[in-house]
Design an enzyme around this catalytic site. Structure first.
Site, PDB file in Angstrom:
ATOM      1  N   ARG A 115      11.191 -18.678  -1.443  1.00 18.96           N
ATOM      2  CA  ARG A 115      10.461 -19.615  -2.296  1.00 18.96           C
ATOM      3  C   ARG A 115       9.503 -18.922  -3.252  1.00 18.96           C
ATOM      4  O   ARG A 115       9.487 -19.193  -4.448  1.00 18.96           O
ATOM      5  CB  ARG A 115       9.654 -20.599  -1.430  1.00 18.96           C
ATOM      6  CG  ARG A 115      10.458 -21.726  -0.864  1.00 18.96           C
ATOM      7  CD  ARG A 115       9.795 -22.275   0.379  1.00 18.96           C
ATOM      8  NE  ARG A 115       9.683 -21.220   1.373  1.00 18.96           N
ATOM      9  CZ  ARG A 115      10.704 -20.841   2.135  1.00 18.96           C
ATOM     10  NH1 ARG A 115      11.859 -21.430   2.040  1.00 18.96           N
ATOM     11  NH2 ARG A 115      10.554 -19.862   2.998  1.00 18.96           N
ATOM     12  N   THR A 116       8.694 -18.018  -2.714  1.00 18.13           N
ATOM     13  CA  THR A 116       7.670 -17.397  -3.561  1.00 18.13           C
ATOM     14  C   THR A 116       8.318 -16.582  -4.678  1.00 18.13           C
ATOM     15  O   THR A 116       7.960 -16.704  -5.859  1.00 18.13           O
ATOM     16  CB  THR A 116       6.744 -16.516  -2.712  1.00 18.13           C
ATOM     17  OG1 THR A 116       6.221 -17.306  -1.645  1.00 18.13           O
ATOM     18  CG2 THR A 116       5.602 -15.968  -3.534  1.00 18.13           C
TER      19      THR A 116
END
Lengths: 156, 308
Positions: free
Chosen positions: B53-54
């Site tokens: 995600r990041t």
């Protein structure tokens, strides 16, 4: 008996540093702070639990031909805030070094957090902010209580 | 240190947070208006440990601003494998990009790296330390669903090693928020976070089970109890089961309760919760893009203006 007489219980030194009025029980920690374990051939005198007028009992450390770095004084100020430092030349006290609680301590303590970036091979010195009751790693925020500080001295 | 590195949530004031959240809301309202705003800019992605995600949301955010990303790739295929220090790696990479994003397994890695670079550096997670951009998207989601003042936030799971928890707890002290921490005794908040919470005068309580506080919560922020932290598998199983929520558990909660999770989840939130009105964790993950667009826009704008 005066303080001076009591100091004579451990021999006078010609040149070097007398660290007096140490909190009783801190003498060996101070030796660790200075990286002194006897293997370097230094002449060292240690008094432990010596009666004191200002403290009930105190420790005292006399080190021949050695002066303290600012980093060492800073740690000393944290582990034994009542300590006094006298610089000796030809058996005379030529300077009384002031000891003040610093804002930070650099390079003489390792961070107890094994996963802190300072425990790797990076080109940085450890740095701790001084809190009311301990130290805090500048990098990982780990807090070291005063009672734990001497366990993390980096003996040089 | 530059003022525009983002290393820890502790450096964020209420005004800082609101500025990013407001800008993210503007982006959300009209994404097309932000396209091309930073064409020509390059963001360096430096991920020393896995991330989905990041990493992808930073990549997407930069591209939606019209910029590009350059990625150091997997550690296994980089010079880190040859023994290069993080300090050297970052000094090299700052020459390739206008801003850098760093994810590293060691606590304090971003704080150290920031001492060696002169382009804006964003901490995208440092070991069990901090994850400030996750916190910004958490706050954005909380603001959207419950507001950021006069609310009660429960944070449950691995509070000791959970970097998203450390950052969120710190950032919430800027607001009128009651914080209820729920964890096994062995995974309580670390000393440094408790020290800061105490110092800020935050309203904080700690619990070992959720039952007593669930009905009072406006937000329930769940994190994974990390199996690898337990030396004994049986101890893990005993504890992990107590920190799992299902739809029935939420019967006693407020209708307006919002359940969040930084993801990935394993089994701490039952899949059936996904279909309740409470589940907002996927929306929360999606908010990573406008939040990171807002942050990057702010950092690159500052840099362009020469405000170094």
């Amino acid at each position: 008996m005066t303080d001076t007489d009591r100091e004579l219980r451990v021999s006078k030194i010609r040149n070097g540093t007398v660290i007096d009025h140490l909190t009783a029980g801190q003498a060996l920690n101070v030796l660790a702070l200075l990286g002194i374990d006897g293997s370097g051939g230094e002449t060292v005198s240690v008094g432990m639990n010596v009666p004191s007028d200002t403290l009930a009992t105190k420790d005292i450390v006399k080190v021949e031909d050695r002066e303290l770095s600012q980093s060492e004084v800073d740690v000393l100020a944290v582990i034994s805030p009542e300590a006094t430092i006298n610089i000796i030349r030809d058996y005379e006290v030529i300077e009384k070094q002031r000891i003040e609680r610093p804002e930070s301590v650099e390079g003489v303590l390792s961070c107890p957090n094994r996963n802190c970036i300072t425990t790797g091979d990076e080109p940085i010195r450890t740095r701790f902010a001084v809190l009311e009751e301990g130290l805090r790693c500048h990098y990982c925020d780990e807090i070291v209580r005063e009672s734990e500080i001497t366990s993390h001295l980096t003996v040089t | 240190m530059r003022q525009d590195h983002l290393i820890s949530a502790t450096q964020l004031s209420r005004a800082d947070i609101e500025a990013v959240l407001d800008r993210a809301a503007e982006i959300d309202a009209d994404p097309a208006a932000w396209h091309g705003r930073h064409s020509g800019s390059i963001l360096g992605l430096c991920f020393f440990e896995p991330s989905t995600r990041t990493r992808m949301s930073f990549d997407t955010a930069m591209k939606r601003l019209g910029g590009r990303t350059t990625d150091m790739g997997a550690v296994e295929s980089s010079s880190v494998k040859k023994g290069e220090t993080l300090a050297d790696t970052m000094r090299v990479l700052e020459g390739y990009a206008d801003a850098l994003v760093l994810r590293h397994p060691s606590e304090g890695a971003a704080a150290m790296a920031a001492e060696f670079v002169d382009v804006p550096l964003v901490n995208a997670g440092d070991g069990a330390g901090q994850h400030p951009t996750q916190t910004l998207l958490d706050l954005y989601t909380i603001r959207e669903n419950a507001g950021l003042d006069d609310i009660t936030v429960g944070i449950m799971g691995d509070l000791k090693y959970g970097r998203t928890v450390h950052s969120l707890a710190s950032a919430l002290t800027n607001f009128d928020v009651r914080q209820e921490f729920v964890s096994p005794e062995s995974l309580r908040l670390p000393r440094s976070v408790r020290y800061d919470l105490h110092g800020s005068g935050a309203q904080v309580r700690e619990h070992t089970d959720l039952d007593g506080v669930l009905a009072d919560l406006d937000i329930l922020y769940v994190t994974r109890i990390q199996r690898e932290r337990f030396p004994d598998e049986n101890e893990y199983r005993k504890v992990a089961g107590e920190y799992r929520i299902d739809a029935e558990d939420l019967d006693v909660a407020k209708d307006s309760l919002t359940v969040l999770h930084p993801l990935p989840r394993v089994d701490e939130i039952a899949p059936e919760v996904d279909d309740t009105r409470h589940a907002k964790y996927f929306e929360q993950a999606h908010n990573g893009v406008p939040i990171r667009m807002a942050l990057l826009d702010s950092l690159l704008e500052t840099d362009t203006e020469g405000d170094r």
